[in-house]
Design a protein around this motif. Sequence first.
Motif, short mmCIF file in Angstrom:
data_model
loop_
_atom_site.label_atom_id
_atom_site.label_comp_id
_atom_site.label_asym_id
_atom_site.label_seq_id
_atom_site.Cartn_x
_atom_site.Cartn_y
_atom_site.Cartn_z
N GLU A 142 1.81 56.30 31.17
CA GLU A 142 0.61 57.02 31.57
C GLU A 142 -0.08 56.21 32.66
O GLU A 142 0.06 54.99 32.71
N VAL A 143 -0.80 56.92 33.53
CA VAL A 143 -1.63 56.27 34.54
C VAL A 143 -3.08 56.63 34.23
O VAL A 143 -3.45 57.80 34.23
N ASN A 144 -3.89 55.62 33.93
CA ASN A 144 -5.31 55.85 33.66
C ASN A 144 -6.09 55.57 34.93
O ASN A 144 -6.48 54.43 35.20
N SER A 145 -6.30 56.61 35.73
CA SER A 145 -7.02 56.45 36.99
C SER A 145 -8.45 57.00 36.89
O SER A 145 -9.07 57.31 37.90
N ARG A 146 -8.95 57.10 35.66
CA ARG A 146 -10.32 57.59 35.49
C ARG A 146 -11.32 56.57 36.05
O ARG A 146 -11.04 55.37 36.10
N ALA A 147 -12.48 57.07 36.43
CA ALA A 147 -13.53 56.22 37.01
C ALA A 147 -14.25 55.46 35.90
O ALA A 147 -15.38 55.80 35.52
N GLU A 148 -13.57 54.45 35.37
CA GLU A 148 -14.15 53.61 34.32
C GLU A 148 -13.92 52.15 34.68
O GLU A 148 -13.12 51.83 35.56
#
Length: 208
Positions: A142-148
């Motif tokens: 998975e790629v977690n590219s959320r703005a966090e």
Amino acid sequence: GDQKVWKDAEDQLRNVVKMRNVEAFEGVGEAAMYGPKLDFITKDALGREWQVATIQLDLNQPKRFGLVCTNEEGKEEEIVMMHCAVMGSIERFTSILIEHFAGLFPVWLSPVQITLLPIADRHADFAHEIAEELKKSNVRLEVNSRAETLQNKIREATLQKVPYLGIIGDREVQSRGVSVRLRNGEDQGVLNLSDLISRLVTDIDKKK
């Protein structure tokens, strides 16, 4: 079936267990109606016993139904029937695995084997480029590219017990590498793409 057939089947199973040097005990009276069986018992992480597989040797039903095959000499020959429940219920087997590993699946078994964590938006393209290369080697990711924040992304992946975390920032983009961290927090340093793929594929193929 008669007692002779049952004894023959029981003796065959005893011989198999002896040949394979398997730890075994006899459960008198536990046979199913078709014939004697081997029940495979395992213990989970909490020491509880579970029956996970059953292999039954049936010399009775083939006789009743007149089941035969043609042997090498062209003559009819009675067959032997094996009833195999390798996992029993898949759902039950899976629940045992989940409890046994407490969710800490080995890499080869993990639904997600690595999570890629781009630090900022400008690192997302390179993260997806890495992801495409990993997918070619059948790595689940998975790629977690959320703005966090990176800390939140690491915490989430760790709670999900993902075996590998790949962190991608300015340094990694410039070096065409990935900073690798294990779910236990151990830092593996920066790996180039070929080394990362090799490590993951080795862990998966060897079922480490």
